[in-house]
Design a protein around this motif. Structure first.
Motif, PDB file in Angstrom:
ATOM      1  N   UNK A  75       0.921  -1.112  -0.093  1.00  0.00           N
ATOM      2  CA  UNK A  75      -0.023  -0.287  -0.044  1.00  0.00           C
ATOM      3  C   UNK A  75       0.865   1.136   0.003  1.00  0.00           C
ATOM      4  N   UNK A  76       1.721   1.184   0.992  1.00  0.00           N
ATOM      5  CA  UNK A  76       2.617   2.309   0.899  1.00  0.00           C
ATOM      6  C   UNK A  76       3.459   2.732  -0.387  1.00  0.00           C
ATOM      7  N   UNK A  78       2.655   1.871  -3.344  1.00  0.00           N
ATOM      8  CA  UNK A  78       1.510   2.349  -4.224  1.00  0.00           C
ATOM      9  C   UNK A  78       1.543   3.679  -4.182  1.00  0.00           C
ATOM     10  N   UNK A  79       1.348   3.975  -3.068  1.00  0.00           N
ATOM     11  CA  UNK A  79       0.712   5.318  -2.784  1.00  0.00           C
ATOM     12  C   UNK A  79       1.908   6.373  -2.747  1.00  0.00           C
ATOM     13  N   UNK A  81       4.320   9.093  -3.642  1.00  0.00           N
ATOM     14  CA  UNK A  81       4.238  10.144  -4.740  1.00  0.00           C
ATOM     15  C   UNK A  81       5.306  10.146  -5.645  1.00  0.00           C
ATOM     16  N   UNK A  84       4.108   6.921  -7.933  1.00  0.00           N
ATOM     17  CA  UNK A  84       3.312   7.596  -8.701  1.00  0.00           C
ATOM     18  C   UNK A  84       3.613   8.231  -9.913  1.00  0.00           C
ATOM     19  N   UNK A  91       3.063   1.584  -9.496  1.00  0.00           N
ATOM     20  CA  UNK A  91       1.888   1.823  -8.804  1.00  0.00           C
ATOM     21  C   UNK A  91       0.660   1.227  -9.180  1.00  0.00           C
ATOM     22  N   UNK A  95      -1.698  -1.632  -7.268  1.00  0.00           N
ATOM     23  CA  UNK A  95      -3.065  -1.234  -7.293  1.00  0.00           C
ATOM     24  C   UNK A  95      -3.917  -2.203  -7.527  1.00  0.00           C
ATOM     25  N   UNK A 100      -7.403  -4.109  -0.578  1.00  0.00           N
ATOM     26  CA  UNK A 100      -6.813  -2.814   0.433  1.00  0.00           C
ATOM     27  C   UNK A 100      -6.342  -3.440   1.672  1.00  0.00           C
ATOM     28  N   UNK A 101      -6.904  -4.266   2.457  1.00  0.00           N
ATOM     29  CA  UNK A 101      -6.332  -5.041   3.536  1.00  0.00           C
ATOM     30  C   UNK A 101      -5.032  -5.719   3.282  1.00  0.00           C
ATOM     31  N   UNK A 102      -5.165  -6.525   2.269  1.00  0.00           N
ATOM     32  CA  UNK A 102      -3.796  -7.274   2.232  1.00  0.00           C
ATOM     33  C   UNK A 102      -2.586  -6.653   1.708  1.00  0.00           C
ATOM     34  N   UNK A 103      -2.935  -5.429   1.098  1.00  0.00           N
ATOM     35  CA  UNK A 103      -1.731  -4.336   0.504  1.00  0.00           C
ATOM     36  C   UNK A 103      -1.166  -3.490   1.662  1.00  0.00           C
ATOM     37  N   UNK A 104      -1.790  -3.389   2.810  1.00  0.00           N
ATOM     38  CA  UNK A 104      -1.331  -2.844   3.850  1.00  0.00           C
ATOM     39  C   UNK A 104      -0.514  -3.553   4.627  1.00  0.00           C
ATOM     40  N   UNK A 105      -0.819  -4.853   4.506  1.00  0.00           N
ATOM     41  CA  UNK A 105       0.095  -5.851   5.196  1.00  0.00           C
ATOM     42  C   UNK A 105       1.240  -6.372   4.603  1.00  0.00           C
TER      43      UNK A 105
END
Lengths: 328, 171
Positions: A75-76, A78-79, A81, A84, A91, A95, A100-105
């Protein structure tokens, strides 16, 4: 789940030392490893928790590229800047993967090293050479709709499931590795992976105790960045076929081309001969077909996955058409 | 192993087998049964909780790895007397039928709205650098890790949209 010894690593050296012997596994995000441990497919006797090591930064290199710490979450990354703005294909690939949950972990290095989603690898009741060497491949002659048409062997036709790694392959990323003996090395991402051959259970060139500490992206590539993923549902599904492309036009002809493919092979697939077909040429359907012919020269279907040859040809043509619009 | 977990602002001391997931620690050791076990493999999202403000699948992470982290469950977002804005919106919009996926949906939406506020793009965002739109397509894509067997998706999107619009107006 089988019992294991848990060790929280205090440093990279502590982590690699503890991982060098026995059936040890590093754990960080854990989203793939714990899934497989619950199914008794991964059976580590020791888990080394590296999640608190200081490997979670994205730093700018002197060459204008980025050094992405192994523990940076999907997640971090992909986000970020810079990613991107300068490495859009990466990125986009991130995405398009998981939820969303899995990308955070999920972490950067964990994503590279995730295991295949072959149905038979996931099913201990049936033979699988990757899970039980020598037991046979159930996908060859079985259900193989999601399987490889490139790079497979008579022992295994499982695909590598990552989207992120496909984009990184197109960007010529390198991997930074620390060994248990404290020696660091760098290798191109393309050299991290091994094709299945007769040993499909060995997927990378990493030795016991080796820890990926970072992924290095070279300086940004100018041009159009596209990641196109074709799958059975619009979100939260693995790729049947994906194409990562960075195309730089030089007037009316293609000045530079980078292409990598997902869903086709046991590793993220890049074939520079396909890129060479495009360089210096004017965009046309005939040219896209020529590139696809080159890509698929050695392709082998197994029945249910025969459609992938057609699908990747069409996806490649669509991506190249969009990417090669003359810049104004 | 003896560990301390911080859940909904309160520390809990626990003796846990290292195999215990955050989900099982919550449900089986702390009686916080608002968080639900669906697939136990990260595919359904029913177990979604917030860890340091980020939404994750609590079934796919070990409790022993989360000492010192701030874990927030559905019980920490609101109470029957004082619902969180998303909880109230799910009720108002009928964003559920059986309700089993709802705690995960609400925890996920709570984290997702923070991601949107931080300007994170999604798979369906046209421009990676622009502030994301509050469209149905954006919300559906960002919530795709939460399945609803009753298929209350239309109303879930409506509930989330209402809260997001109210927040935007408040800013």
């Amino acid at each position: 789940m089988r019992p294991f010894e848990y060790h929280r690593a205090g440093s990279v050296a502590d982590a690699t030392t503890h991982a060098a012997s026995g059936a040890a596994r590093f754990i960080a995000g854990g989203t793939n490893l714990l899934d497989l441990m619950k199914l008794d497919i991964e059976r580590p006797e020791r888990l080394i928790d590296i999640s608190r090591l200081p490997l979670d930064a994205i730093e700018e290199n002197e060459d204008g590229g980025l050094r992405i710490g192994a523990l940076v979450s999907n997640a971090d990354l992909a986000a970020d800047l810079r990613v991107r703005r300068d490495h859009g294909v990466l990125s986009r690939a991130l995405l398009s993967g998981a939820s969303g949950q899995l990308r955070n972990k999920a972490t950067t290095a964990g994503n590279l090293l995730q295991r295949t989603r072959c149905y038979y690898f996931y099913n201990p009741a049936l033979p699988c050479n990757k899970r039980e060497p020598g037991s046979g491949c159930s996908a060859i002659g079985g259900r193989n709709r999601i399987h490889a048409i490139l790079g497979g062997s008579a022992q295994c036709i499982a695909t590598h499931p990552s989207d992120m790694a496909v984009a990184m392959m197109a960007l010529s990323a390198e991997v930074e590795v620390m060994s248990a003996g404290g020696e660091g090395r760098r290798l191109p991402l393309a050299e991290l992976y091994r094709l299945p051959g007769d040993t499909p259970h060995i997927e990378t060139v990493l030795n016991p105790g080796d820890l990926i500490t970072a992924v290095l992206l070279p300086a940004p590539l100018k041009g159009r960045h596209i990641y196109r993923k074709v799958r059975d549902r619009a979100s939260y599904a693995f790729a049947l076929v994906s194409v990562a492309a960075v195309i730089k036009m030089d007037g009316a002809t293609i000045g530079a081309a980078r292409l990598a493919f997902g869903g086709l092979a046991p590793m993220p697939w890049r074939d520079r001969a396909v890129e060479d077909v495009l360089i210096g040429q004017s965009p046309s359907s005939a040219l896209w077909n020529k590139a696809a012919d080159r890509l698929l020269a050695e392709a082998k279907g197994y029945g249910e996955n025969d459609f992938k040859s057609v699908l990747v040809r069409k996806t490649l043509a669509s991506v190249l058409s969009d990417a090669s619009v003359r810049e104004i | 192993m003896h560990i301390t977990l911080s859940i909904n602002g309160k520390d809990h001391e626990l003796d846990l087998d290292p195999r215990t997931s955050v989900l099982d620690a919550l449900r089986d050791h702390l009686d916080l049964i608002g968080t639900k076990k669906g697939c136990d493999h990260g595919q359904c999202g029913a177990c979604t909780v917030l860890v340091n403000g980020r939404r994750i699948n609590s079934c796919l992470t070990l409790a022993v790895m989360h000492e010192g982290d701030a874990i927030t469950t559905i019980e920490g977002l609101g109470t029957p007397e004082a619902l969180s804005p998303l909880q109230a919106a799910f009720v108002a919009h009928d964003g559920f039928q059986c309700g089993y996926c709802t705690p995960g949906q609400i925890c996920s939406a709570t984290g997702m709205l923070e991601e949107m506020r931080a300007g994170w793009p999604s798979h369906v965002s046209e421009d990676l650098l622009a502030a994301p739109d509050l469209s149905d397509a954006e919300i559906s894509e960002r919530m795709s890790g939460n399945l609803c067997r009753c298929s209350a998706y239309t109303n879930i999107v409506a509930a989330i949209t209402e809260v997001a619009e109210a927040r935007d107006e408040a800013v």
